[in-house]
Scaffold this active site. Structure first.
Site, PDB file in Angstrom:
ATOM      1  N   ASP A   9       0.852  -1.187   0.000  1.00 13.74           N
ATOM      2  CA  ASP A   9       0.000   0.000   0.000  1.00 13.74           C
ATOM      3  C   ASP A   9       0.890   1.240   0.000  1.00 13.74           C
ATOM      4  OD1 ASP A   9      -1.958   1.901   0.303  1.00 13.74           O
ATOM      5  OD2 ASP A   9      -2.705   1.166   2.226  1.00 13.74           O
ATOM      6  N   ASP A 105      -3.101   2.414  -6.036  1.00 13.52           N
ATOM      7  CA  ASP A 105      -1.937   2.458  -5.150  1.00 13.52           C
ATOM      8  C   ASP A 105      -1.814   1.245  -4.229  1.00 13.52           C
ATOM      9  OD1 ASP A 105      -4.171   3.111  -3.658  1.00 13.52           O
ATOM     10  OD2 ASP A 105      -3.188   4.705  -2.522  1.00 13.52           O
ATOM     11  N   GLU A 106      -2.566   0.187  -4.499  1.00 11.64           N
ATOM     12  CA  GLU A 106      -2.508  -1.012  -3.661  1.00 11.64           C
ATOM     13  C   GLU A 106      -2.513  -2.263  -4.536  1.00 11.64           C
ATOM     14  OE1 GLU A 106      -5.170  -1.150  -0.149  1.00 11.64           O
ATOM     15  OE2 GLU A 106      -5.966   0.758  -0.891  1.00 11.64           O
TER      16      GLU A 106
END
Length: 409
Positions: A9, A105-106
């Protein structure tokens, strides 16, 4: 063999990417925020310094500035976030082909079969963190566990720039004392229902009677009860076998309310252009168009229309959206927000076979060729290099990178 799952993350991703271009803001409270002039004044991301002031994502800019008057604000650049997301996932793919993005973003990584080459789960996570930091000047937090849910919760456990390992031996000590609101997939309303039954921690959920939780929350209750007890066997998808998206939409709140057919047509043309462009990027076409309308008093209606032949041509999507609006909305009534979504998607190769003998096929093909040429121009010179004449220099605040652009899986 016990699985080893990583969840990576990125830390304050939007803000961190912006700081690469605004290094002078590194030691100041800073946030990424939509344009307040367009009524997009919502905090999208913030750096660690701003976070210490209590600034949170999704609050308004004026609320944030009450907490921190000296807050520095920069506009979002979604094309940059997409670019860095691809670079980050390219690093992940050097350690395993089982990389499943969860958002821009993960990502989850299954590194079970990678340990003989790269070491333990923690070692792989630490190596990836260091590489992302050294090569991209960004940081991430990683969770390592034997299932996807605990890996995700591990990446949230300690931030920024940390690795947390959650095992079958330590998850009760680490996770069970936490407030139920920290449980993955437990939202505000679910938490309130659990609170009303005296369930305030993850451990209390895990130890509660499963039938009672299911009766309270339905199927979702049994799911989160299993998750709290570490019972999750959901696989990490291979990167080349990710599920196709099910819809592509674009929506925005306008600088001023739309009034009349001309205003609405400009908005629909711009939104449909983005939707069609992204459909072509995903090599898909849509059998239907859905329109969501929000009035100035925040009333929302949602309507849709099916197509005889699938399309990824903006003119067809726009015409369909306008037809939907004219059927369901008084054109003189103001519109605060509008979303156009392509639904019931299919692969574009399948679509060509389905529409081979359609009388509309030749017209659609011409439109698609023109718009693919526009795609090439934008790829070479930027997304703002070419657009439809009616959208250029509009005064409703329409642009090509609205925060509500979305694909749905």
């Amino acid at each position: 063999m016990e699985r080893v799952i990583l969840h990576c993350d990125m830390n304050g991703f939007f803000a961190s990417v912006e700081l690469l271009d605004y290094p002078h803001l590194k030691d100041k409270p800073m946030a990424v925020c939509g344009n307040p002039d367009n009524r997009h004044g919502i905090i999208l991301a913030k750096n660690e310094i701003a976070k210490r002031y209590g600034i949170v994502t999704a609050e308004t800019l004026w609320q944030a500035r009450k907490k921190c008057p000296e807050l520095e604000v920069v506009p979002p650049h979604h094309e940059k976030y997409s670019h860095y997301s691809k670079l980050i996932n390219a690093i992940y793919l050097q350690y395993t082909d089982m990389v499943e993005p969860f958002s821009v973003d993960e990502s989850w990584l299954d590194v079970t079969a990678s340990r003989q080459l790269f070491g333990t789960g923690r070692q792989i996570a630490d190596t990836i963190r260091e590489r992302v930091k050294n090569e991209l000047n960004l940081t991430l937090s990683a969770g390592v566990s034997y299932n996807k849910i605990f890996a995700k919760m591990g990446s949230d456990y300690k931030k920024p720039d940390a690795t947390t390992v959650i095992t079958k031996e330590n998850y009760k000590n680490l996770l069970w004392p936490m407030d139920i609101r920290n449980m993955f997939f437990v939202g505000k309303k679910t938490a309130e229902k659990l609170y009303s039954c005296g369930i305030k921690t993850i451990g209390e959920l895990a130890c509660a009677d499963r039938k009672m939780v299911t009766a309270l929350l339905g199927k979702h209750g049994s799911t989160i009860h299993d998750y709290a007890n570490g019972l999750d066997t959901t696989p990490v998808l291979r990167h080349d076998q990710l599920e196709k998206i099910k819809s592509v939409g674009n929506g925005t709140t306008f600088r001023r309310d739309l009034k009349g057919e001309e205003d609405i047509r400009v908005a629909v043309t711009g939104l449909s252009d983005t939707v069609a462009t992204r459909l072509r990027k995903h090599q898909m076409k849509a059998f239907g168009v859905k329109v969501d309308i929000k009035s100035p008093d925040f009333k929302v209606i949602s309507r849709q229309q099916q197509l005889d032949n699938p399309t990824n041509v903006s003119e067809i999507i726009a015409d369909t959206a306008m037809a939907v609006i004219k059927k369901s909305w008084q054109m003189y009534n103001p519109i605060r927000m509008l979303t156009v979504t392509a639904i019931n998607l299919c692969d574009e190769n399948q679509a060509q076979q389905l529409s081979l003998f359609s009388s509309e096929n030749i017209t659609a093909e011409k439109g698609e060729k023109v718009e693919r040429t526009m795609d090439d121009i934008r790829k070479k010179f930027g997304t703002d290099a070419i657009s439809f004449g009616s959208v250029i220099n509009n005064d409703i605040g329409l642009d090509f990178h609205t925060p509500l652009d979305k694909d749905h899986e």
